[in-house]
Design an enzyme around this catalytic site. Structure first.
Site, mmCIF file in Angstrom:
data_model
loop_
_atom_site.group_PDB
_atom_site.id
_atom_site.type_symbol
_atom_site.label_atom_id
_atom_site.label_comp_id
_atom_site.label_asym_id
_atom_site.label_seq_id
_atom_site.Cartn_x
_atom_site.Cartn_y
_atom_site.Cartn_z
ATOM 1 C CD1 TRP A 1 124.891 78.163 35.992
ATOM 2 C CD2 TRP A 1 124.631 79.418 37.823
ATOM 3 N NE1 TRP A 1 125.264 79.439 35.669
ATOM 4 C CE2 TRP A 1 125.115 80.235 36.774
ATOM 5 C CE3 TRP A 1 124.393 79.998 39.053
ATOM 6 C CZ2 TRP A 1 125.361 81.595 36.938
ATOM 7 C CZ3 TRP A 1 124.624 81.346 39.220
ATOM 8 C CH2 TRP A 1 125.108 82.125 38.169
ATOM 9 C CG ASP B 1 119.595 81.120 40.622
ATOM 10 O OD1 ASP B 1 119.148 82.154 40.084
ATOM 11 O OD2 ASP B 1 120.721 80.664 40.355
ATOM 12 C CE LYS C 1 121.266 82.137 31.212
ATOM 13 N NZ LYS C 1 122.333 81.654 30.349
#
Length: 374
Positions: free
Chosen positions: A116, A197, A233
């Protein structure tokens, strides 16, 4: 400073007036009509909050919802070995964790390659050295598992490894449960620190517990760890910026001391995280979103198979979650944007949520053309 590449790509797409354009850049869920979707359960929760005569806009409590990632019966919760705090979405949770680690457990941070885009920036801003470890095999378009294990073994003892709990961003490839067990065994042997994460819990499989399996396994193995979560998300709460940082520690005393440090770091940065999004987080509609993403993967693969597109495309369906690492080249990405108005990152990462019944075949045809001609 140069413009952020993701938002630069998004702005290019917005400026493109072609009615057939396909936006596969930003990882935001879209319905089958290509429109932003407000989950029905979110609408219901908002209505309840607005109708509550006791509702107010006072400061929200700092404690985070760790039970979502750890599970209500977690040994870390029953023994009070955890602490959790609300953050400004997943990015805020990552930055808070980076600041915490730089003060109390400084070490080299290993992030996946590819990763990311914000990970190197966040840990670098916290003055932690950042190194990439191999995750993606571009030849087979699969997890580079043996090299990953070698990287774990060869890293200096006590290093920090960033692990994606589920639906790896950007590749969409996750280790199997057996692979996670081997990763955990090596990390324990080397005294590495796991930093998870987790932006897509429940979104990868439609099941919150299944998507939290890796984190819970590491907890059961006795690791101290941190887990940064985003609820933007998986619940479609992008602008509400709801997130959480959870820490699991060796005992309740350490957890309480860590909590005081979390609060001190938050106090001098954002003071108090926004509460509205956190209040409306629920689980009922995750399967709707996850199932539509899975359907689009199947349709892309089927269309490419029908077109006899050169290459092996099984990775499209073996990957999970929001993103797919297509494996097409930078030159092919440029060609698909200029000729077909399809927008994806330079490394060929696409947001599967940008595909729907009306554009998925056209997308596959565009892929077929650039693979053959670009």
């Amino acid at each position: 400073m140069p413009e952020d590449p993701i938002f630069k790509l998004l702005n290019e797409c917005i400026a493109d007036q072609d009615p057939t354009k396909i936006n596969l850049s930003v990882g935001a869920y879209r319905d089958n009509a290509g429109k932003p979707w407000v989950l029905p359960v979110v609408k219901k929760a908002k209505a309840q909050l607005l109708a509550d005569p006791n509702a107010n806009h006072e400061y929200f409590g700092l404690d985070g919802s760790a039970r979502l990632i750890l599970g209500p019966n977690s040994s870390a919760i029953t023994s009070k070995r955890y602490t959790a705090i609300q953050t400004v979405s997943g990015t805020g949770a990552n930055r808070l964790a980076a600041d915490f680690l730089s003060r109390f457990r400084p070490a080299t941070v290993y992030i996946t390659n590819p990763t990311w885009g914000n990970h190197p920036k966040i840990f670098g801003a916290a003055h932690l050295p950042v190194v990439e470890y191999q995750y993606w095999n571009p030849q087979t378009r699969t997890l580079n598992y043996d090299i990953l294990l070698d990287n774990l073994r060869n890293a200096a003892r006590g290093s920090i490894f960033v692990l994606h709990a589920c639906a790896h961003n950007p590749t969409g490839l996750d280790p199997t449960q057996e692979q996670w067990k081997e990763i955990a065994a090596i990390m324990k042997e080397k005294d590495h620190f796991p930093f998870f994460d987790c932006a897509y819990q429940g979104f990868a499989s439609g099941d919150l517990d299944k998507d939290a399996w890796a984190v819970r396994y590491f907890v059961d193995q006795g690791f101290e760890l941190l887990c940064a979560q985003s609820y933007a998300k998986n619940f479609g709460l992008y602008s509400e910026r709801a997130g959480c940082l959870t820490g699991v520690f060796k005992d309740s005393d350490t957890a309480q001391r860590a909590r005081s440090q979390f609060m001190a770091l938050v106090r001098c940065s954002i003071s108090n995280a926004p509460g509205f999004g956190a209040k409306i987080v629920d689980i009922e509609n995750l399967k709707t979103m996850a199932n539509r993403i899975t359907l689009m993967r199947e349709k892309v693969y089927n269309h490419l198979t029908e077109l006899k597109t050169p290459g092996n495309w099984t990775h499209i369906t073996s990957q999970i979650g929001m993103f797919s690492y297509t494996g097409i080249s930078v030159k092919q990405v440029a060609a698909i944007k200029s000729k077909f108005h399809v927008y994806m990152t330079d490394e060929g990462r696409i947001s599967m949520a940008g595909l729907n019944e009306s554009n998925v075949k056209r997308f596959a045809e565009a892929i077929d053309w650039v693979v053959r001609n670009a």
